[in-house]
Scaffold this active site. Structure first.
Site, PDB file in Angstrom:
ATOM      1  N   ASP A  61      44.242  38.750  38.965  1.00 13.65           N
ATOM      2  CA  ASP A  61      43.209  37.926  38.574  1.00 13.65           C
ATOM      3  C   ASP A  61      43.819  36.504  37.669  1.00 13.65           C
ATOM      4  O   ASP A  61      44.409  37.042  36.807  1.00 13.65           O
ATOM      5  CB  ASP A  61      41.982  38.556  37.836  1.00 13.65           C
ATOM      6  CG  ASP A  61      41.293  39.398  38.704  1.00 13.65           C
ATOM      7  OD1 ASP A  61      41.298  39.476  40.065  1.00 13.65           O
ATOM      8  OD2 ASP A  61      40.614  40.437  38.150  1.00 13.65           O
ATOM      9  N   ASP A  64      31.781  41.534  47.561  1.00 11.85           N
ATOM     10  CA  ASP A  64      31.435  42.437  46.087  1.00 11.85           C
ATOM     11  C   ASP A  64      30.241  43.056  46.456  1.00 11.85           C
ATOM     12  O   ASP A  64      29.117  42.442  46.715  1.00 11.85           O
ATOM     13  CB  ASP A  64      31.230  41.435  44.890  1.00 11.85           C
ATOM     14  CG  ASP A  64      32.704  40.745  44.689  1.00 11.85           C
ATOM     15  OD1 ASP A  64      33.760  41.319  44.531  1.00 11.85           O
ATOM     16  OD2 ASP A  64      32.509  39.537  44.582  1.00 11.85           O
TER      17      ASP A  64
END
Lengths: 255, 196
Positions: free
Chosen positions: A11, A130
């Site tokens: 990330d 997601d």
């Protein structure tokens, strides 16, 4: 035999690798190039870089690191975050990324997936999803990079992933939000359900905490790869050890 | 010096960087004279067979590539283009290696595209010097060339298919050597040193 892929996810925020718990409280985990090289040397099969601030901020993010990563590593990598149009994608692919991954922009405008597939070929086009389990249903969430902007989309996960595949996605990364960062194992039921409705490769994300979680996800869901972040960044699970363990459990991996 | 055909495919940067890591000088070109006179030629390619053939036609490179006598390496779609015909878009291709490229239709519940690392059994060929038997390479494709007389490396995805081919000065890899770790780099290095 086609092997199962182990995919560290980096990330990225402001040019550094960070990690949060359930998308919150981001901690600095190190330099992008150092970590990219380390994982390549340790036997990672592929890398994913998620620029987690990009989509929800709506700004253009400095991606000069993409070219540098492409220069040093010799395994494939995917870049996600802030890719809102074909030109954004072209720049990243021209800089040497092998795939681009889109998430919120695909929810805003599903035809974007088709535009990307028609321009670059579907093998370059990954769609990130997601998903959160709520009252027995799997629901797609949007703008998950920023907790204050995260919203529930109108899509159920099982129908959305099939639509995404029909629109031209070459691979799907399913991030199971209930599991993310809590290291209790992948969401086996959800991943199995999604795997069964797809023909493109599916990558599991969210929940890895121990070596046997990887064994479970490959044995019980049929996913093609497993993505994880903190267990690799912290050194808790060295990738080579993980792959030797999986091989000893009769799961085909590249060693 | 390697000349890489700038066919517009998305893997060109990766190929150039891989050659850079090997300290091999390389340049991009779409100029037929430059390509014809190059020491070695790489034909990269990502995308569809139809789009790639149209692009080569537009650049007037079809006869040029067919007439090359120096070492030529096709990568991924670039390998497929060496064959006669592809089911992808029902298109005639360079016809340097006889045979048809077909759509992958694995019998079992395997995924399409064939994406990831798969092992390849290799035959003796200078392109494969110091490449261990059953090495893993990174593949991404939905179409394949069946095994044929010119197959020098075989991979399996339910059925066997051509992972590496060679006919005279023309060679090709279905996988991406530029993204296949050390063994991929070895193949590129072998190509830069190959003597015909």
């Amino acid at each position: 035999m086609l092997t199962k892929r182990i995919i560290p996810c980096l990330d990225v925020k402001d040019g550094r690798v960070v990690k949060g718990v359930q998308f919150r409280n981001h901690r600095d985990m190190g330099d992008i190039l150092d970590l990219a090289q380390r994982y390549t040397d340790e036997g990672a099969d592929e890398l994913v870089f998620y620029d987690i601030t990009a989509s929800s901020d709506g700004r253009t993010v400095d991606k000069s690191w993409v070219r540098k990563v492409a220069q040093i590593i010799d395994i494939p990598f995917c870049v996600a975050g802030g890719i809102r149009n074909v030109d954004d994608a072209r720049k990243i692919l021209n800089d040497g990324a092998d795939k681009i991954s889109v998430n919120s922009p695909a929810l805003e405008r599903p035809d974007f997936i088709t535009e990307l597939a028609n321009t670059f070929g579907r093998q370059c086009v990954v769609v990130g999803v997601d998903s959160r389990q709520e009252n027995g249903n799997y629901i797609v969430y949007q703008y998950t990079g920023d907790e204050t902007k995260t919203i529930k989309s109108k899509h159920e996960t099982l129908t959305w992933v099939q639509r995404v595949q029909d629109l031209g996605a070459g691979e799907i990364v399913l991030n199971c939000m209930n599991q993310d960062g809590v290291r209790q194992g992948y969401d086996l039921n959800q991943l199995k359900a999604v795997r069964e409705v797809l023909t493109v490769p599916l990558i599991a994300s969210g929940g890895a905490g121990e070596e046997n979680h990887f064994k479970d996800v490959f044995e019980k869901t049929g996913v093609d790869g497993a993505l994880a972040a903190s267990v690799f960044h912290s050194g808790q699970i060295p990738i080579l050890d993980l792959k030797c363990y999986l091989k000893s459990q009769n799961i085909q991996v590249r060693l | 010096m390697i000349t890489v055909v700038d066919s517009g495919g998305a893997n060109i940067a990766s190929v150039m960087f891989a050659l850079e890591r090997l300290d091999v000088a390389a340049s991009l070109s779409v100029n037929a004279d430059e390509i014809f006179n190059a020491e070695r030629v790489i034909l990269p390619g990502v995308g569809t067979a139809e789009a790639a053939m149209k692009q080569l036609q537009k650049l007037n490179l079809i006869e040029c590539i067919q007439s090359l006598t120096q070492p030529v390496l096709g990568i991924c779609l670039g390998m497929q283009l060496l064959f006669s015909y592809s089911e992808e878009g029902d298109v005639d291709m360079l016809d340097i290696i006889p045979g048809q490229v077909k759509h992958l239709k694995p019998a079992s519940n395997k995924t399409i595209p064939h994406m990831g690392w798969n092992n390849v059994s290799v035959q003796f060929h200078p392109l494969l010097n110091e490449v261990p038997e059953e090495s893993f390479f990174y593949f991404v494709h939905s179409y394949y060339a069946p095994e044929c007389d010119y197959t020098i490396g075989t991979c399996n995805y339910d059925d066997p298919f051509s992972a590496i081919v060679a006919k005279d000065n023309f060679m090709g890899c279905q996988f991406h050597p530029e993204r296949s770790g050390k063994v991929g780099a070895q193949i590129l290095k072998n190509f830069t040193e190959i003597k015909l």
